[in-house]
Design a protein around this motif. Structure first.
Motif, short mmCIF file in Angstrom:
data_model
loop_
_atom_site.label_atom_id
_atom_site.label_comp_id
_atom_site.label_asym_id
_atom_site.label_seq_id
_atom_site.Cartn_x
_atom_site.Cartn_y
_atom_site.Cartn_z
N PHE A 95 -24.39 25.15 -4.86
CA PHE A 95 -24.40 23.85 -4.17
C PHE A 95 -23.32 22.98 -4.79
O PHE A 95 -23.31 22.74 -5.99
CB PHE A 95 -25.77 23.20 -4.35
N LEU A 96 -22.38 22.52 -3.94
CA LEU A 96 -21.26 21.71 -4.41
C LEU A 96 -21.24 20.37 -3.67
O LEU A 96 -21.77 20.25 -2.55
CB LEU A 96 -19.92 22.40 -4.20
N ILE A 97 -20.60 19.40 -4.29
CA ILE A 97 -20.39 18.10 -3.65
C ILE A 97 -18.90 17.79 -3.74
O ILE A 97 -18.26 18.02 -4.77
CB ILE A 97 -21.24 17.01 -4.33
N ALA A 98 -18.33 17.30 -2.63
CA ALA A 98 -16.90 17.01 -2.57
C ALA A 98 -16.65 15.53 -2.79
O ALA A 98 -17.50 14.68 -2.50
CB ALA A 98 -16.33 17.44 -1.21
N ASP A 99 -15.45 15.21 -3.28
CA ASP A 99 -15.10 13.81 -3.50
C ASP A 99 -15.14 13.03 -2.18
O ASP A 99 -15.46 11.84 -2.16
CB ASP A 99 -13.73 13.69 -4.16
N THR A 100 -14.81 13.69 -1.07
CA THR A 100 -14.82 13.01 0.22
C THR A 100 -16.22 12.55 0.61
O THR A 100 -16.39 11.53 1.27
CB THR A 100 -14.26 13.94 1.31
N PHE A 101 -17.24 13.28 0.16
CA PHE A 101 -18.61 12.89 0.46
C PHE A 101 -19.00 11.65 -0.35
O PHE A 101 -19.58 10.69 0.17
CB PHE A 101 -19.58 14.04 0.15
N VAL A 102 -18.68 11.65 -1.66
CA VAL A 102 -19.04 10.52 -2.52
C VAL A 102 -18.36 9.25 -2.04
O VAL A 102 -18.96 8.17 -2.00
CB VAL A 102 -18.69 10.83 -3.98
N LYS A 103 -17.09 9.35 -1.68
CA LYS A 103 -16.36 8.17 -1.19
C LYS A 103 -16.95 7.67 0.12
O LYS A 103 -17.04 6.46 0.36
CB LYS A 103 -14.88 8.51 -1.02
N ALA A 104 -17.36 8.61 0.99
CA ALA A 104 -17.93 8.21 2.28
C ALA A 104 -19.29 7.53 2.09
O ALA A 104 -19.61 6.57 2.79
CB ALA A 104 -18.07 9.44 3.18
N VAL A 105 -20.09 8.02 1.15
CA VAL A 105 -21.38 7.39 0.87
C VAL A 105 -21.19 5.95 0.45
O VAL A 105 -21.92 5.05 0.86
CB VAL A 105 -22.14 8.17 -0.23
N ALA A 106 -20.18 5.69 -0.37
CA ALA A 106 -19.94 4.34 -0.89
C ALA A 106 -19.57 3.35 0.21
O ALA A 106 -19.76 2.15 0.06
CB ALA A 106 -18.83 4.39 -1.94
N ARG A 107 -19.07 3.86 1.35
CA ARG A 107 -18.67 2.96 2.44
C ARG A 107 -19.82 2.60 3.37
O ARG A 107 -19.67 1.73 4.24
CB ARG A 107 -17.53 3.60 3.24
N LEU A 108 -20.96 3.25 3.24
CA LEU A 108 -22.09 3.00 4.14
C LEU A 108 -22.83 1.72 3.76
O LEU A 108 -22.76 1.26 2.61
CB LEU A 108 -23.06 4.18 4.09
N ASP A 109 -23.57 1.16 4.72
CA ASP A 109 -24.45 0.05 4.40
C ASP A 109 -25.63 0.58 3.58
O ASP A 109 -25.86 1.80 3.48
CB ASP A 109 -24.94 -0.64 5.67
N ASN A 110 -26.38 -0.33 2.98
CA ASN A 110 -27.42 0.08 2.02
C ASN A 110 -28.46 1.03 2.64
O ASN A 110 -28.84 2.02 2.02
CB ASN A 110 -28.12 -1.16 1.46
N GLN A 111 -28.92 0.72 3.85
CA GLN A 111 -29.96 1.54 4.47
C GLN A 111 -29.43 2.94 4.78
O GLN A 111 -30.10 3.95 4.51
CB GLN A 111 -30.47 0.88 5.75
N SER A 112 -28.21 3.01 5.32
CA SER A 112 -27.62 4.31 5.64
C SER A 112 -27.31 5.10 4.38
O SER A 112 -27.47 6.32 4.33
CB SER A 112 -26.33 4.12 6.46
N ARG A 113 -26.89 4.39 3.33
CA ARG A 113 -26.58 5.04 2.06
C ARG A 113 -27.83 5.70 1.48
O ARG A 113 -27.80 6.83 0.99
CB ARG A 113 -26.02 4.01 1.08
N LYS A 114 -28.94 4.98 1.56
CA LYS A 114 -30.20 5.52 1.05
C LYS A 114 -30.60 6.77 1.82
O LYS A 114 -31.01 7.79 1.23
CB LYS A 114 -31.29 4.46 1.15
N ALA A 115 -30.46 6.74 3.14
CA ALA A 115 -30.82 7.89 3.96
C ALA A 115 -29.93 9.09 3.64
O ALA A 115 -30.40 10.24 3.57
CB ALA A 115 -30.72 7.53 5.44
N ALA A 116 -28.64 8.84 3.44
CA ALA A 116 -27.71 9.92 3.12
C ALA A 116 -28.05 10.56 1.78
O ALA A 116 -28.04 11.79 1.64
CB ALA A 116 -26.28 9.38 3.11
#
Length: 690
Positions: free
Chosen positions: A3-24
């Motif tokens: 199981f890996l996580i990409a930098d593009t995912f972490v950066k995208a999470v940071a751009r979400l609003d709080n509710q969407s970030r929590k769901a992600a």
């Protein structure tokens, strides 16, 4: 399944609003616990050229993009439904044919721009042939830098401006190489892994993918921005952090090139050696707190520290050893205490100003720990441009000697006296308190501090390691390290990849400094060849007719930052000195912000805009920075100009004031505003205007 996580995912999470970030985040944690995704809705991205891209529903409109094969799942991206699908449709996973590194490659999209004017209507003698920096680069040459094959032809046909845009679409290692080639540099070829090696373990792949083992590690990855995620180093940084040296070594580089990250990794690496006990030290207590936090992030959880790494400021490190030996803490004299004692012994002396006598005491007598008149007569007074002869020094010596004796009689000591006392304790001792010393912000070491660290460091190749930038030297006058027994010649390196600051901000700020800076030992640090890894808006440098006009414009800029999604704690507002702080507070209030006035004791975690003087910007980072009140009498500061004794002294003041503005401007990652009222500081013309 790995199981890996990409930098593009972490950066995208940071751009979400709080509710969407929590769901992600919750969906990501669920997938890690159960990669088969029981209860999750997987949908193949049919329009993607890569058949292994899937979407996973996180909420009504939020979708995670994962790349899933039989042996591996990678969290790649997250966004609203349409945007997430569009991202996957424009990308493929590839193993680079030359380097064997796993890459996420953006599919080239050609957008033909119509010429601004029909070439047929332009006279031949006015047609300028574009400069194509990569036109003569072969496929083999570009492939050795990790450039995806599908981008080779487009890059060779691009002019300098087009390359800057195209590079932002490339994998990071290719981006760095292309930007270096564009400015005439020749980067080192990348590592080539054997075909049987796991392409996700290639050093360049590890900059964008992280193997995540366990819930805690994934939570840590999602809770910190990728640019603070210091687990994996750029290959060039790795070489400096994990190298055995034959003596004291130093790594330099302009602001944002990762010197602190190298220092952190080196401290952790040295602590893992047999008997490892490392001191990681920096200029101030707030910066030491920041290093402790980053050291925790390196270990996947802020609560987990490296027990064999002791993090402390220069003064706290010396105070701890003093207390250990004497059984009591040192009684340090504040600046106000020293000034009062000095003033008692200067009554009747009218030939010298109070300011001159104070700085002579601080920078020469105390700064070099001179105990005898003979030493004062011989000292070169490096950094003190005002000339005083033998007779003048003989007249002044009783004043300084009386000041020192008064401090001793009261049981007090200056910081320099503390460093000298601990230096004396350990100079002749064979057993040292630490197995290695790693120092960040090394450009602000003074003679007493350098002697102290040399005394407590073991006498081996890895005993002393320094990280710093001569362009950010704002607290210390230059002096020769070599004369004090610390020789880093032949073991000094410069980092050239800027991770923190946009190309536009870095390019503008670099205009404040010479292309190359040299220390008194002749070691040169060059800014040419440094490349930033991302673009942003050009800095705004504005001059106004009145303070009211400036305040209105800066307040509007701050509001726009907030509207564009930048959070208040990601904004910094700086002025030259305390006298101009009310102007900054007024602007913040007009923009509707709660403020945190920086005091030098560290930042609160509250949702406030940070305001402070430029000196306190050191070591901090913000998405957006406004540097205001840069008026003619502010930069350089008029009170400092009035203290200048001769032209050389004036040059020194101008240089340090430039360094100070450089430090303030390079705290910005994405947006920078610099303002002043007319007549404004001449430094603003160097930055550029808009």
């Amino acid at each position: 399944m790995t199981f890996l996580i990409a930098d593009t995912f972490v950066k995208a999470v940071a751009r979400l609003d709080n509710q969407s970030r929590k769901a992600a985040k919750l969906t990501a944690l669920d997938l890690q616990m159960d990669p088969a995704g029981k209860g999750k809705s997987f949908h193949r991205i049919d329009k993607s050229r890569d058949e292994n891209f899937w979407s996973v529903r996180a909420s009504r409109d939020i979708r995670l993009i994962v790349h899933k094969t039989g042996e591996r799942m990678v969290l790649c991206y997250v966004d609203h439904h349409d945007e997430a699908y569009a991202w996957a449709e424009r990308r493929v996973f590839e193993t680079h044919p030359t380097t064997r590194a796993l890459q996420i490659v953006e599919i080239e999209e050609r957008v033909e721009q119509p010429p601004a004017q029909d070439p047929a209507t332009i006279p031949d003698h006015l047609i300028q042939q574009p400069v194509l920096p990569l036109a003569n680069c072969t496929d083999e040459a570009l492939l050795q830098y990790g450039v995806p094959p599908s981008w080779l032809a487009r890059l060779r046909k691009a002019d300098t401006d087009q390359l800057l845009d195209l590079a932002s679409h490339l994998p990071q290692e290719a981006q760095e190489a292309v930007l270096s080639l564009a400015i005439g540099e020749t980067p080192e070829p990348l590592a080539v892994e054997p075909e049987e090696a796991d392409e996700a373990l290639h050093p360049d792949a590890q900059r964008r993918f992280r193997f995540v083992d366990g819930k805690e590690e994934l939570e840590a990855a999602l809770n910190y921005p990728w640019d603070q995620w210091t687990v994996f180093l750029h290959p060039s940084q790795h070489a400096y952090a994990y190298r055995d040296y034959s003596g004291p070594a130093r790594v330099g580089g302009s602001a944002g090139t990762g010197k602190t990250v190298v220092a952190l990794h080196r401290a952790k690496w040295l602590s893992g050696k047999p008997g490892g006990k490392v001191l990681l030290s920096t200029f101030s207590r707030p910066l030491a707190v920041a290093l402790t936090r980053k050291l925790g992030i390196m270990n996947g959880d802020e609560k987990r520290i490296v027990p064999t790494v002791h993090v402390a400021s220069f003064v706290d490190a010396a105070a701890a050893l003093y207390t250990l030996h004497h059984g009591r803490e040192p009684y340090l004299a504040r600046e106000a205490d020293q000034k009062r004692i000095l003033a008692r012994h200067t009554d009747g002396i009218t030939a010298y100003s109070e300011a001159f006598l104070w700085t002579e005491w601080r920078d020469v007598i105390d700064g070099w720990q001179l105990h005898r008149l003979e030493d004062y007569l011989e000292v070169s007074r490096t950094g003190r441009r005002s000339r005083i002869g033998k007779k003048q020094r003989e007249d002044l010596w009783p004043v300084f000697e009386a000041t020192r004796q008064t401090l001793i009689q009261r049981g007090m000591m200056t910081e320099a006296m503390l460093f000298e006392a601990v230096t004396a304790l350990y100079t002749e001792k064979k057993e040292k308190p630490y197995s290695a010393i790693v120092i960040d912000e090394a450009q602000d070491l003074g003679p007493p501090e350098l002697r102290f660290f040399a005394a407590i460091a073991p006498d081996d190749g890895n005993g002393l390691y320094f990280a710093g930038d001569l362009g950010q030297q704002i607290f210390q006058h230059p002096f020769s390290w070599k004369q004090l027994g610390v020789n880093v010649q032949g073991r000094s390196s410069t980092l050239t990849v800027n991770y923190r600051t946009s190309h536009q901000i870095r390019q503008s700020a670099d205009r404040l400094l010479p292309e190359a800076l040299s220390d008194l030992d002749g070691i040169t640090s060059r800014r040419r060849g440094t490349v930033s890894l991302f673009n942003g808006p050009s800095p705004q440098v504005l001059k106004f007719a009145s303070e009211g006009d400036e305040a209105e414009a800066v307040a509007g800029w701050l509001k726009q930052c907030l509207e564009d999604g930048i959070e208040t704690h990601e904004i910094g507002l700086f002025v030259r000195d305390r006298d101009r702080l009310p102007r900054a507070r007024g602007v913040a209030a007009a923009a509707g912000f709660d403020v945190e006035t920086l005091s030098g004791s560290g930042r609160d975690a509250g949702d406030q805009i940070a305001i402070g003087v430029m000196h306190l910007a050191k070591g901090l980072e913000f998405k957006a920075v406004a540097v205001m009140a840069c008026d003619e009498e502010a930069l350089p500061l008029q009170s400092r100009i009035e203290q200048a004794v001769d032209e050389k002294d004036l040059d020194e003041i101008y240089d340090t004031e430039r360094h100070l503005l450089y430090v303030a401007c390079t705290r910005a990652r994405e947006r920078l505003l610099v303002t002043g009222t007319r007549p404004a500081s001449e430094f603003l013309d160097d930055l550029g205007s808009s």
